[in-house]
Write an enzyme that holds these catalytic residues in place. Structure first.
Site, PDB file in Angstrom:
ATOM      1  N   ARG A   1       0.852  -1.188   0.000  1.00 28.16           N
ATOM      2  CA  ARG A   1       0.000   0.000   0.000  1.00 28.16           C
ATOM      3  C   ARG A   1       0.887   1.237   0.000  1.00 28.16           C
ATOM      4  O   ARG A   1       1.925   1.279   0.682  1.00 28.16           O
ATOM      5  CB  ARG A   1      -0.909   0.023   1.239  1.00 28.16           C
ATOM      6  CG  ARG A   1      -2.133  -0.881   1.125  1.00 28.16           C
ATOM      7  CD  ARG A   1      -3.131  -0.393   0.072  1.00 28.16           C
ATOM      8  NE  ARG A   1      -4.301  -1.224  -0.047  1.00 28.16           N
ATOM      9  CZ  ARG A   1      -4.426  -2.276  -0.867  1.00 28.16           C
ATOM     10  NH1 ARG A   1      -3.433  -2.622  -1.664  1.00 28.16           N
ATOM     11  NH2 ARG A   1      -5.547  -2.966  -0.915  1.00 28.16           N
TER      12      ARG A   1
ATOM     13  N   GLU B   1      -2.707   7.716  -4.319  1.00 26.93           N
ATOM     14  CA  GLU B   1      -3.031   7.053  -5.583  1.00 26.93           C
ATOM     15  C   GLU B   1      -4.332   7.578  -6.186  1.00 26.93           C
ATOM     16  O   GLU B   1      -5.297   7.761  -5.441  1.00 26.93           O
ATOM     17  CB  GLU B   1      -3.166   5.550  -5.274  1.00 26.93           C
ATOM     18  CG  GLU B   1      -2.885   4.665  -6.426  1.00 26.93           C
ATOM     19  CD  GLU B   1      -2.722   3.212  -5.969  1.00 26.93           C
ATOM     20  OE1 GLU B   1      -1.936   2.954  -5.047  1.00 26.93           O
ATOM     21  OE2 GLU B   1      -3.405   2.366  -6.546  1.00 26.93           O
TER      22      GLU B   1
ATOM     23  N   HIS C   1      -0.406  -0.031  -9.905  1.00 24.51           N
ATOM     24  CA  HIS C   1      -1.107  -0.962  -9.002  1.00 24.51           C
ATOM     25  C   HIS C   1      -1.580  -2.220  -9.748  1.00 24.51           C
ATOM     26  O   HIS C   1      -2.779  -2.516  -9.795  1.00 24.51           O
ATOM     27  CB  HIS C   1      -2.284  -0.252  -8.315  1.00 24.51           C
ATOM     28  CG  HIS C   1      -2.657  -0.866  -6.997  1.00 24.51           C
ATOM     29  ND1 HIS C   1      -3.152  -0.157  -5.931  1.00 24.51           N
ATOM     30  CD2 HIS C   1      -2.604  -2.155  -6.564  1.00 24.51           C
ATOM     31  CE1 HIS C   1      -3.404  -0.964  -4.919  1.00 24.51           C
ATOM     32  NE2 HIS C   1      -3.072  -2.201  -5.287  1.00 24.51           N
TER      33      HIS C   1
HETATM   34  C1  DGY Z   1      -5.252  -6.028  -2.999  1.00 25.86           C
HETATM   35  O1  DGY Z   1      -5.931  -7.023  -3.262  1.00 25.86           O
HETATM   36  O2  DGY Z   1      -5.267  -5.504  -1.888  1.00 25.86           O
HETATM   37  C2  DGY Z   1      -4.378  -5.467  -4.082  1.00 25.86           C
HETATM   38  O3  DGY Z   1      -3.842  -4.273  -3.757  1.00 25.86           O
HETATM   39  C3  DGY Z   1      -5.100  -5.400  -5.408  1.00 25.86           C
HETATM   40  O4  DGY Z   1      -5.280  -6.664  -5.846  1.00 25.86           O
END
Ligand code: DGY
Length: 342
Positions: A245, A274, A292
């Site tokens: 993240r 983001e 991402h």
């Molecule tokens: C998640 O699943 O948390 C990812 O960031 C996206 O697939």
């Protein structure tokens, strides 16, 4: 009244098909997969649904949760669920679920793709070639750093911060590169004798690693885990990779670190604000930046959609979902059951 699942943004057909087969009404907030759902549409959708399927792009905060008088489940099509106010959902008796497991290997693959791309300067050299600047091979053209032991035979050190499912999958791949692997997590994991992984304290790992990769969830404790202090602890030759993240990294400090060469480079799949990037990040030649795409394989996205649909249908029926993130909710008097009575 027909039971309705509100899907904030269109998800893969694999998941939608399951919902149709179950005979529930589906309303999709945003059909165009390259656009977000506007807040008014999201709130209106929640107001009139029994279960919500959300993506990580939607802020499911107290306002959104209180908007749904008959909402009895939120199925997030992501493993991360920091976009949801789980505490408020629990207070309201609403189970929340996520999609762990199915994206582990795909995300570990991207982590390695980023690591290799940055270490061997693949995007940078590709841009050079496509710009028509490749005139002649030269002995110092795009010199990178070895990931495997290289000709010196010296193993490189990979530091894995967050030794859960994805961290372990990244570690398994490191064996093929004869790496020394250091791992850190807030919860010390059992490392069995067959593991070629050494447990390390956070600062020790950061200072000793050639490559550092982040695989912790975003919480108040992990926000800005990588900041000016930890960036300055890294070796000047080290590379940072994150597919977790964005808010784990203080992006402004990272831009300074890249510009002033406190570290050799960074490869990012996720961003603090983001989809916006911190000013200057896109201009750093020692950064590899992708949008991402950690779990972006066709098969994995289909599996995520199916798992989200499974969770959503369980929420609808008042059954325990396969992947609840607040399982304690099922024992609360406030738990919202299909009959409507808590
Ligand atoms: C998640 O699943 O948390 C990812 O960031 C996206 O697939």
């Amino acid at each position: 009244m027909a039971e309705r699942i509100f899907v904030s943004r269109r998800i893969p057909e694999a998941g939608l098909g399951m919902l149709r087969e179950a005979g529930v009404e589906i309303v999709i907030g945003q059909q165009d997969t390259e656009r977000g759902v506007d807040r008014a549409t999201l709130l209106a959708g929640i107001r009139q649904c029994d279960v919500l399927i959300s993506l990580l792009t939607e802020r499911i905060d107290a306002e959104a949760l209180y908007a749904g008088p008959r909402l009895r489940g939120v199925a997030n099509m992501a493993v991360g669920f920091n976009n949801i106010d789980v505490a408020t959902a629990t207070t309201l008796g609403i189970p929340v679920s996520n999609t762990p497991g199915v994206l582990t290997e795909t995300t570990a693959d991207l982590t390695w793709a980023l690591l290799l791309a940055l270490a061997r300067r693949v995007p940078e050299s590709e841009r050079y070639l496509r710009a028509g600047r490749y005139r002649i091979w030269g002995p110092d053209l795009f010199l990178g750093t070895d990931v495997g032991p290289g000709a010196s035979g010296t193993s490189r050190t990979l530091g894995i911060i967050g030794y859960g499912r994805i961290g372990r999958a990244v570690a398994r791949r490191a064996h093929g590169f004869d790496m020394r692997v250091l791992a850190y997590d807030v919860v010390r994991a059992d490392i069995d004798a067959s593991d070629t992984v050494t447990w390390a304290e956070l600062d020790t790992l950061i200072a000793a690693s050639d490559f550092i990769t982040l695989h912790v969830p975003l919480t108040t404790a992990t926000r800005h885990l990588i900041d000016e202090r930890t960036l300055r602890l890294m070796k000047p030759s080290a590379i940072l990779i994150t597919t977790a993240r964005g808010e784990l990294v203080h992006e402004h400090a990272l831009v300074t670190a890249l510009r002033e060469h406190w570290i050799a480079g960074a490869a990012l799949d996720v961003y603090e604000d983001e989809p916006a990037l911190a000013p200057g990040l896109a201009d750093c030649p020692n950064a590899v930046l992708v949008p991402h795409i950690g779990s972006a394989s066709t098969d994995t996205r289909d599996r995520m959609a199916r798992l989200a649909a499974h969770n959503a249908l369980a929420h609808l029926r008042g059954e325990r979902a396969p992947n609840p993130v607040n399982p304690e909710v099922y024992d609360l008097p406030s738990f919202r059951s299909p009959s409507g009575a808590p």
